[in-house]
Design an enzyme around this catalytic site. Structure first.
Site, PDB file in Angstrom:
ATOM      1  N   SER A  20       0.999  -1.103  -0.145  1.00  0.00           N
ATOM      2  CA  SER A  20       0.031   0.069  -0.002  1.00  0.00           C
ATOM      3  C   SER A  20       0.872   1.286  -0.076  1.00  0.00           C
ATOM      4  O   SER A  20       0.433   2.362   0.272  1.00  0.00           O
ATOM      5  CB  SER A  20      -1.006   0.012   1.359  1.00  0.00           C
ATOM      6  OG  SER A  20      -0.211   0.084   2.470  1.00  0.00           O
ATOM      7  N   ASN A 107      -3.995  -1.217  12.960  1.00  0.00           N
ATOM      8  CA  ASN A 107      -5.434  -0.855  12.744  1.00  0.00           C
ATOM      9  C   ASN A 107      -5.474   0.660  13.428  1.00  0.00           C
ATOM     10  O   ASN A 107      -5.867   1.513  12.555  1.00  0.00           O
ATOM     11  CB  ASN A 107      -6.210  -1.845  13.338  1.00  0.00           C
ATOM     12  CG  ASN A 107      -6.221  -3.305  12.442  1.00  0.00           C
ATOM     13  OD1 ASN A 107      -5.639  -3.330  11.725  1.00  0.00           O
ATOM     14  ND2 ASN A 107      -7.080  -4.050  13.202  1.00  0.00           N
ATOM     15  N   THR A 152     -34.957  31.227 -14.882  1.00  0.00           N
ATOM     16  CA  THR A 152     -35.566  29.850 -14.594  1.00  0.00           C
ATOM     17  C   THR A 152     -35.807  29.085 -15.696  1.00  0.00           C
ATOM     18  O   THR A 152     -36.044  29.317 -16.682  1.00  0.00           O
ATOM     19  CB  THR A 152     -36.893  29.925 -13.625  1.00  0.00           C
ATOM     20  OG1 THR A 152     -38.046  30.268 -14.613  1.00  0.00           O
ATOM     21  CG2 THR A 152     -36.649  30.873 -12.478  1.00  0.00           C
ATOM     22  N   HIS A 153     -35.365  27.900 -15.607  1.00  0.00           N
ATOM     23  CA  HIS A 153     -35.398  27.025 -16.831  1.00  0.00           C
ATOM     24  C   HIS A 153     -34.619  27.515 -17.939  1.00  0.00           C
ATOM     25  O   HIS A 153     -34.819  27.165 -19.347  1.00  0.00           O
ATOM     26  CB  HIS A 153     -36.878  26.846 -17.552  1.00  0.00           C
ATOM     27  CG  HIS A 153     -37.850  26.298 -16.335  1.00  0.00           C
ATOM     28  ND1 HIS A 153     -37.977  25.081 -15.885  1.00  0.00           N
ATOM     29  CD2 HIS A 153     -38.696  27.072 -15.454  1.00  0.00           C
ATOM     30  CE1 HIS A 153     -39.105  24.988 -15.032  1.00  0.00           C
ATOM     31  NE2 HIS A 153     -39.566  26.204 -14.817  1.00  0.00           N
ATOM     32  N   ASN A 282     -11.894  29.678 -25.709  1.00  0.00           N
ATOM     33  CA  ASN A 282     -12.988  28.570 -25.051  1.00  0.00           C
ATOM     34  C   ASN A 282     -12.956  28.702 -23.430  1.00  0.00           C
ATOM     35  O   ASN A 282     -11.699  28.803 -22.972  1.00  0.00           O
ATOM     36  CB  ASN A 282     -12.068  26.972 -25.328  1.00  0.00           C
ATOM     37  CG  ASN A 282     -12.464  26.704 -26.957  1.00  0.00           C
ATOM     38  OD1 ASN A 282     -13.578  27.349 -27.373  1.00  0.00           O
ATOM     39  ND2 ASN A 282     -11.688  26.029 -27.355  1.00  0.00           N
ATOM     40  N   GLU A 287     -14.796  24.458 -17.584  1.00  0.00           N
ATOM     41  CA  GLU A 287     -15.267  23.162 -18.159  1.00  0.00           C
ATOM     42  C   GLU A 287     -14.556  21.945 -17.474  1.00  0.00           C
ATOM     43  O   GLU A 287     -14.998  21.051 -16.844  1.00  0.00           O
ATOM     44  CB  GLU A 287     -14.898  22.980 -19.608  1.00  0.00           C
ATOM     45  CG  GLU A 287     -16.123  23.718 -20.678  1.00  0.00           C
ATOM     46  CD  GLU A 287     -15.476  23.890 -21.919  1.00  0.00           C
ATOM     47  OE1 GLU A 287     -16.302  24.533 -22.955  1.00  0.00           O
ATOM     48  OE2 GLU A 287     -14.557  23.394 -22.252  1.00  0.00           O
ATOM     49  N   GLN A 319      -7.635  -0.845   3.254  1.00  0.00           N
ATOM     50  CA  GLN A 319      -6.535  -0.146   2.416  1.00  0.00           C
ATOM     51  C   GLN A 319      -6.831   0.481   1.761  1.00  0.00           C
ATOM     52  O   GLN A 319      -6.260   1.504   1.439  1.00  0.00           O
ATOM     53  CB  GLN A 319      -5.467  -1.504   2.074  1.00  0.00           C
ATOM     54  CG  GLN A 319      -4.296  -1.041   1.684  1.00  0.00           C
ATOM     55  CD  GLN A 319      -3.499  -2.191   1.147  1.00  0.00           C
ATOM     56  OE1 GLN A 319      -3.151  -2.776   2.239  1.00  0.00           O
ATOM     57  NE2 GLN A 319      -3.220  -2.517  -0.066  1.00  0.00           N
TER      58      GLN A 319
END
Length: 472
Positions: A20, A107, A152-153, A282, A287, A319
């Site tokens: 690990s 642990n 809205t919408h 862009n 994004e 782990q």
């Protein structure tokens, strides 16, 4: 470390599969600092002599420096950060170092290291979130008197102060700060001394180690301490909702920046061009902010799924909890690195925004409420104004082009003062209810926001002061 029980060496493939280090080497500093606290407690409990404790602490501090400098290179054969540190400690101090694991299991040790490391990362996250909240409040103040369409919408709805837009997002991110604080409090309890699952027969002083590591409290149940990952879920909940809010503000700005809307101006330094189309600008950073929210949501689901089927107490599945954790921490920190400077440079083309009001239909609710003030039931006024809008659409007229005489053909209660009310500034300015879109309300919201930022900042400043440092 378990050769006394086993008659075969661990297969090399198993070692590769179960190691690990790629997940926990990041916590090496926290692991060493946890061992320093544990050694000090063992001295206090009479399980180490003061001289042994000093020997161990000096060696651990040196190991921490070498890890920070990159000269301590861990071995995959030793499986994880904990065994690498312990092996080097024992190599340098002999049997004295071999006593460091007295009264301790990996642990509770690993859980402590992760909590300690995560506390520091959350303090860094607060620094970024603090800057973001400050920038949004500043933008709200800067644009308090700038009136833009509200939607809205994704259809024009009512005029609002642009400052109100910024404060709407500030409010969402402030709730994220509340969630970060709650997650920090969940992480800020110490499991060290809980052992593998049942505590210890040795006279361990858990309160001492918790204080030495700057924790606010103790995990109260040893089984739950090693089995629970609620503190990670609490962090992931913060991170995933933060990601949703980051995505949402990014989407708003992307839409308003588009040629079809065009009243948001983004700084060149936070945009990119096209390899083929010379005219393109862009909003790539926005994004990517929108895209990274999916990683954060996925990490929450990943950890929920990891935990849901495991029996008490510890299972090796855990782990893997660090894989999603550090990915989310890094994503949030990366997002907070670019969001404040980007939003600080966002501009508004007030002329282009005003062009959106040309047909006047956005003022329809103002007319309906004008009639309500003159005794017309709202449902009736809604119908009257809807008829006026329909009449204008059929004739290619703007709602704001109607004369008082024309308005009175729809309802005789309409007076000569109505046309003067149907401007962006008058419309937004009259929405002066608490939390409303008027510039005056925005300024009140900003004033309150500064107080809330300061209060949250005080909480995290106190936690930063209590964070344990490595001994010299």
């Amino acid at each position: 470390m378990w050769k006394g029980r086993f008659s075969q060496d661990t297969d090399e493939r198993v070692r590769r599969f179960t190691q690990s280090l790629d997940l926990d080497w990041r916590t090496v500093g926290a692991d060493v600092r946890g061992s320093v606290a544990h050694a000090r407690m063992l001295v206090r409990a009479g399980l180490l002599t003061p001289e042994e404790g000093e020997t161990i602490e000096r060696a651990l501090v040196q190991i921490a420096h070498e890890a920070e400098e990159g000269t301590f290179v861990p071995s995959e054969a030793l499986e994880d950060v904990h065994m690498n540190v312990e092996a080097l400690l024992t190599e340098r101090t002999g049997d004295v170092g071999a006593k460091i694991h007295t009264g301790r299991s990996r642990n509770d040790q690993s859980n402590t290291s992760v909590r300690l490391a995560l506390r520091w990362e959350m303090l860094r996250i607060w620094d970024g979130l603090h800057e973001l909240l400050d920038v949004l409040a500043t933008k709200a103040s800067e644009h308090a008197d700038t009136i833009v369409p509200g939607y809205t919408h994704l259809q024009q709805a009512q005029p609002v102060s642009m400052g109100h837009f910024w404060m709407a997002h500030w409010t969402a991110f402030m709730r994220d700060a509340d969630r970060l604080r709650a997650a920090y409090e969940s992480v800020d309890v110490c499991p060290l001394g809980c052992g593998a699952l049942a505590g210890s027969t040795l006279p361990l002083d858990r309160d001492f180690t918790a204080r030495d590591l700057g924790f606010s409290g103790l995990c109260p149940n040893s089984m739950d301490a090693v089995a629970s990952r609620d503190h990670l879920l609490d962090f992931h909940h913060f991170a995933s909702v933060f990601g949703v809010h980051a995505s949402r503000i990014s989407e708003d700005l992307i839409v308003y920046f588009s040629s079809e809307f065009g009243w948001i101006k983004l700084p060149d330094a936070f945009c990119t061009g096209s390899s083929m189309m010379p005219q393109k600008k862009n909003p790539d950073v926005l994004e990517l902010l929108r895209g990274k929210s999916g990683q954060l949501t996925g990490a929450l689901v990943d950890t929920l799924t990891l935990v849901k089927g495991t029996p008490l107490t510890f299972n090796r599945d855990f782990q893997e909890d660090k894989r999603a954790l550090w990915r989310s921490v890094d994503a949030v920190l990366g997002m907070l690195d670019v969001m404040p400077p980007l939003f600080a440079e966002v501009g508004v083309d007030a002329t282009r925004a005003r062009a959106g009001f040309e047909d006047g239909y956005i003022f329809a609710t103002d007319v309906a409420e004008y009639l309500v003030e003159r005794g017309v039931p709202f449902r009736k006024s809604h119908e009257i104004v809807g008829g006026a809008v329909k009449w204008c659409i059929e004739r290619g007229r703007a709602l704001t082009s109607l004369t008082p005489e024309e308005w009175r053909t729809f309802d005789p209660k309409i007076g000569d003062d109505l046309p003067g009310l149907l401007t962006p500034e008058r419309s937004a300015g009259r929405r002066n209810t608490t939390g409303g879109a008027s510039p005056d309300q925005v300024r009140l919201q900003v004033e309150d926001a500064r107080k809330k930022i300061a209060a949250m900042g005080a909480f995290f400043a106190d936690r930063k002061k209590s964070y344990p440092r490595m001994p010299e």
